[in-house]
Design an enzyme around this catalytic site. Structure first.
Site, mmCIF file in Angstrom:
data_model
loop_
_atom_site.group_PDB
_atom_site.id
_atom_site.type_symbol
_atom_site.label_atom_id
_atom_site.label_comp_id
_atom_site.label_asym_id
_atom_site.label_seq_id
_atom_site.Cartn_x
_atom_site.Cartn_y
_atom_site.Cartn_z
ATOM 1 N N THR A 178 -7.356 -1.252 1.464
ATOM 2 C CA THR A 178 -7.014 -0.049 1.869
ATOM 3 C C THR A 178 -8.335 0.693 2.609
ATOM 4 O O THR A 178 -9.256 0.199 2.302
ATOM 5 C CB THR A 178 -6.685 1.001 0.570
ATOM 6 N N SER A 224 -9.510 2.567 -8.667
ATOM 7 C CA SER A 224 -8.498 2.374 -7.867
ATOM 8 C C SER A 224 -7.038 2.258 -8.807
ATOM 9 O O SER A 224 -7.143 1.969 -9.853
ATOM 10 C CB SER A 224 -8.558 0.978 -6.956
ATOM 11 N N SER A 225 -6.005 2.370 -8.189
ATOM 12 C CA SER A 225 -4.906 2.272 -8.587
ATOM 13 C C SER A 225 -4.034 0.960 -8.052
ATOM 14 O O SER A 225 -2.813 0.771 -8.388
ATOM 15 C CB SER A 225 -3.661 3.479 -8.447
ATOM 16 N N GLU A 282 -12.964 5.941 0.874
ATOM 17 C CA GLU A 282 -12.609 5.561 -0.620
ATOM 18 C C GLU A 282 -13.653 6.353 -1.554
ATOM 19 O O GLU A 282 -13.197 6.371 -2.804
ATOM 20 C CB GLU A 282 -12.965 4.128 -0.680
ATOM 21 N N GLY A 303 0.391 3.578 -1.947
ATOM 22 C CA GLY A 303 0.747 4.730 -2.289
ATOM 23 C C GLY A 303 0.055 5.627 -3.624
ATOM 24 O O GLY A 303 0.552 6.394 -4.500
ATOM 25 N N THR A 312 -2.443 2.808 1.492
ATOM 26 C CA THR A 312 -2.834 1.797 1.448
ATOM 27 C C THR A 312 -1.909 0.600 2.027
ATOM 28 O O THR A 312 -0.717 0.956 2.455
ATOM 29 C CB THR A 312 -3.264 1.458 -0.205
ATOM 30 N N ARG A 322 -13.372 -4.395 -3.386
ATOM 31 C CA ARG A 322 -13.533 -2.867 -3.341
ATOM 32 C C ARG A 322 -14.827 -2.561 -2.991
ATOM 33 O O ARG A 322 -15.895 -2.946 -3.087
ATOM 34 C CB ARG A 322 -13.291 -2.443 -5.015
ATOM 35 N N ASN A 379 -8.032 3.971 2.152
ATOM 36 C CA ASN A 379 -7.642 5.200 1.305
ATOM 37 C C ASN A 379 -6.426 6.058 2.217
ATOM 38 O O ASN A 379 -5.573 5.327 2.451
ATOM 39 C CB ASN A 379 -8.836 6.031 0.770
HETATM 40 N N1 GLY Z 1 -7.404 4.382 -2.335
HETATM 41 C C1 GLY Z 1 -6.126 4.168 -3.402
HETATM 42 C C2 GLY Z 1 -6.422 3.176 -4.481
HETATM 43 O O1 GLY Z 1 -7.561 2.407 -4.370
HETATM 44 O O2 GLY Z 1 -5.843 3.165 -5.330
#
Ligand code: GLY
Length: 614
Positions: free
Chosen positions: A442, A495-496, A463, A516, A424, A149, A444
């Site tokens: 991603t 993040s998700s 991000e 998403g 992403t 990340r 973002n």
């Molecule tokens: N930028 C989307 C995520 O990291 O969840």
């Protein structure tokens, strides 16, 4: 021409599941695809009877959804393969991965090749200017997780996205160099390859370099994504030169050549991570950042690191879920929601039933409230993981669900709202040895900050928008998060992303994940429920419209075609505010536990995608 043929394979009219079952293991068709400098042959085989719950006798497993959805889902059939499979949302990247596997590479080699190929063929989302996560199950039983990340620059401050009055400045975290986190993809891919791959960096990067240097022919889905941001891309000279197309819309059949990106990738292939983090690439990014009011420094790049962690792990109906730990919220939130749902007979209620949608939404409402309150980068905030994933915490939350009524989000104890970006990309790989890799990475939002530093040829992420600019204020993706995710120097934004490997008896059963934003978590979770609880094949599970609830806004998002008019009325009467919206995209692989046959499914929402194997 031949590229189109490959795409048709995925979306050709499907035979009903019974016919699919009768085909057994027989190889059914082969595809041969020519791209710039890349020839790949991929054979796909029919798959055997799934070991998942059969459809209720005499009834469709899709009895609760509108007739048109039912008809489409009953026909949906995955691509089958006997040995190995790659699924991504850009077909040339899929084929680059299959090619590496056929040359004898393992799933990690293929995942790295795909990561670089997507950086070329899907410039909106595939990247070297962003970061991500990789969940790995090795055939010898080890389960691993790589965190690459992005990090906040060392000069970042909690209030950097606020004006003098303390209000969030629109666009600062999404469209300017202040939105850029220190990219992690190059170090992440290199680290994975060195530790668990078998091929050289140069070899796995070859397809990407060729695709960038010689160009590739856009599929309709590729052109659509570029055209969606053409005006913004044309605002910045470096982006306009490569992607602006003189302001004219791109169309399928156009060739996109990325000579600067090819040079950058060549530098990485020759010089490894140092070329990116300590050499001319970092220098060019810092120079552009300085020129445009950013705060990135050479020190940010020189001190960037990735880390190996243990995946989040939970059990669901006899399956082991391995997914992303913080600084992603994905695995934790999904496991918490699954823990809440496990005692309910979802399979009996049925996919798309009001009861299923209600309990799913209420589990998510509570899991997201937890997410938005507690989760952040664990190097900076304490997260009570053991408690959040305990049976007693799930039971506590479950006990507050009312059987016939939506709980207003304002009544869920917690104080914050949360946030994320939308664009992403996820891909899944399984090799012939049984190594499984799920990668979500991603920049973002689509094309990140839409800007390219000098002649580097790639988009930089935005991000930093995944941080909480201000507790209680929603970010670009509508999430409202808290202090645990405030900006701090060197911190990774929450993040998700939810790259997930599900095991059955210690062997890969499902490799899945989604782009998403916050919907990533819901979509990935539904890929699990769709196969485990509702007995769908992989393509059905991917195509089936989804549902999403993220605590705030207090809205139940439903995919078009999921609910009948009657179900909508019932849910509204229970107190739900419904909003119809296309949700999530899956790129997933299912393994039949008995035969080992693979089912791959690429999501039709990313129409340039492809599942292919051999
Ligand atoms: N930028 C989307 C995520 O990291 O969840």
């Amino acid at each position: 021409m031949l590229q189109r043929a490959a795409l048709r394979v995925r979306s050709k009219p499907a035979s009903p599941p019974t016919a699919r079952i009768r085909r057994g293991h027989r190889c059914e068709f082969a595809i041969v695809v020519a791209t710039a400098g890349l020839w790949v042959a991929a054979a796909a085989c029919g798959s055997p009877a799934p070991a998942r719950p059969p459809a209720p006798s005499g009834a469709s497993r899709f009895a609760h959804v509108p007739a048109a959805t039912r008809a489409a889902l009953e026909k949906a059939s995955p691509v089958g393969a006997g040995h190995a499979m790659v699924v991504t949302d850009q077909h040339l990247a899929t084929l680059a991965g299959v090619d590496i596997l056929k040359q004898g590479g393992n799933a990690i080699d293929a995942a790295v090749a795909v990561g670089y190929a997507l950086a070329v063929t899907q410039p909106c989302c595939g990247n070297i200017g962003g970061g991500g996560f990789m969940t790995i199950h090795l055939a010898d039983g080890r389960n691993l997780f790589l965190n690459f990340r992005e990090k906040a620059p060392l000069k970042a401050t909690p209030g950097m996205f606020l004006d003098a009055k303390g209000d969030v400045v629109t666009g600062r975290s999404t469209d300017t160099y202040l939105g850029v986190g220190v990219p992690g993809t190059v170090m992440g891919l290199d680290t994975a390859l060195k530790k668990y791959g078998t091929m050289s960096l140069r070899r796995v990067m070859k397809p990407a370099i060729e695709l960038a240097r010689d160009g590739f022919v856009l599929a309709e889905g590729d052109a659509e994504i570029l055209n969606g941001r053409l005006r913004e891309l044309n605002q910045y000279p470096e982006s306009a030169r490569i992607f602006g197309h003189g302001g004219k819309p791109w169309k399928a059949g156009d060739r996109l050549v990325q000579a600067h990106l090819a040079e950058t990738l060549e530098k990485v292939a020759r010089g490894g991570t140092d070329a990116f983090y300590k050499g001319s690439i970092a220098k060019a990014i810092v120079k552009a950042s300085d020129a445009h009011g950013g705060i990135l420094s050479r020190k940010d790049f020189a001190s960037y690191n990735v880390e190996w962690k243990r995946p989040v792990r939970c059990e669901y109906r006899g399956y082991t879920i391995l997914s992303a730990p913080p600084p992603s919220s994905g695995g934790t939130t999904m496991c918490l929601a699954l823990n809440i749902l496990e005692p309910y007979p979802l399979g009996d209620w049925g996919y798309g039933s009001v009861k299923f949608v209600h309990y799913f939404a209420e589990a998510e409402r509570r899991a997201f409230a937890t997410r938005n309150t507690y989760l952040g980068d664990p190097d900076f905030v304490h997260i009570p993981m053991r408690r959040l994933l305990s049976a007693s915490y799930a039971a506590e939350l479950r006990s507050t669900i009312q059987p016939d009524k939506a709980t207003p989000s304002s009544e869920i104890k917690s104080f914050l709202p949360a946030t994320e970006g939308n664009n992403t990309t996820h891909y899944s790989v399984i090799d012939r040895h049984g190594n499984a890799v799920a990668v979500t990475y991603t920049i973002n939002f689509l094309f990140g900050i839409k800007q390219i530093a000098g002649d580097t040829g790639f988009f930089l992420n935005d991000e930093m928008d995944d941080f909480t600019a201000k507790p209680g204020a929603s970010n670009g993706a509508g999430l409202v998060q808290g202090k645990a995710d405030e900006v701090q120097p060197g911190k990774r934004p929450l993040s998700s992303m939810t790259p997930t490997v599900v095991l059955k008896d210690g062997k890969p059963f499902l490799v899945s994940g989604s782009p998403g934003s916050a919907t990533i978590i819901s979509t990935t979770m539904q890929s699990i429920l769709n196969v485990v609880d509702f007995g769908m094949n992989m393509q059905q599970a991917v195509d089936a419209p989804h549902v999403h609830m993220q605590w705030y806004p207090d809205v139940l998002y439903v995919g078009p075609g999921l609910l009948t008019p009657r179900s909508k009325r019932q849910l509204q009467a229970m107190g739900y505010t419904l909003e119809e919206r296309s949700l999530g995209v899956l790129e997933s692989i299912l393994v039949d536990p008995k035969s080992g046959m693979l089912e791959g499914a690429s999501d039709p929402h990313r129409s340039a995608g492809l599942a292919a194997g051999y």
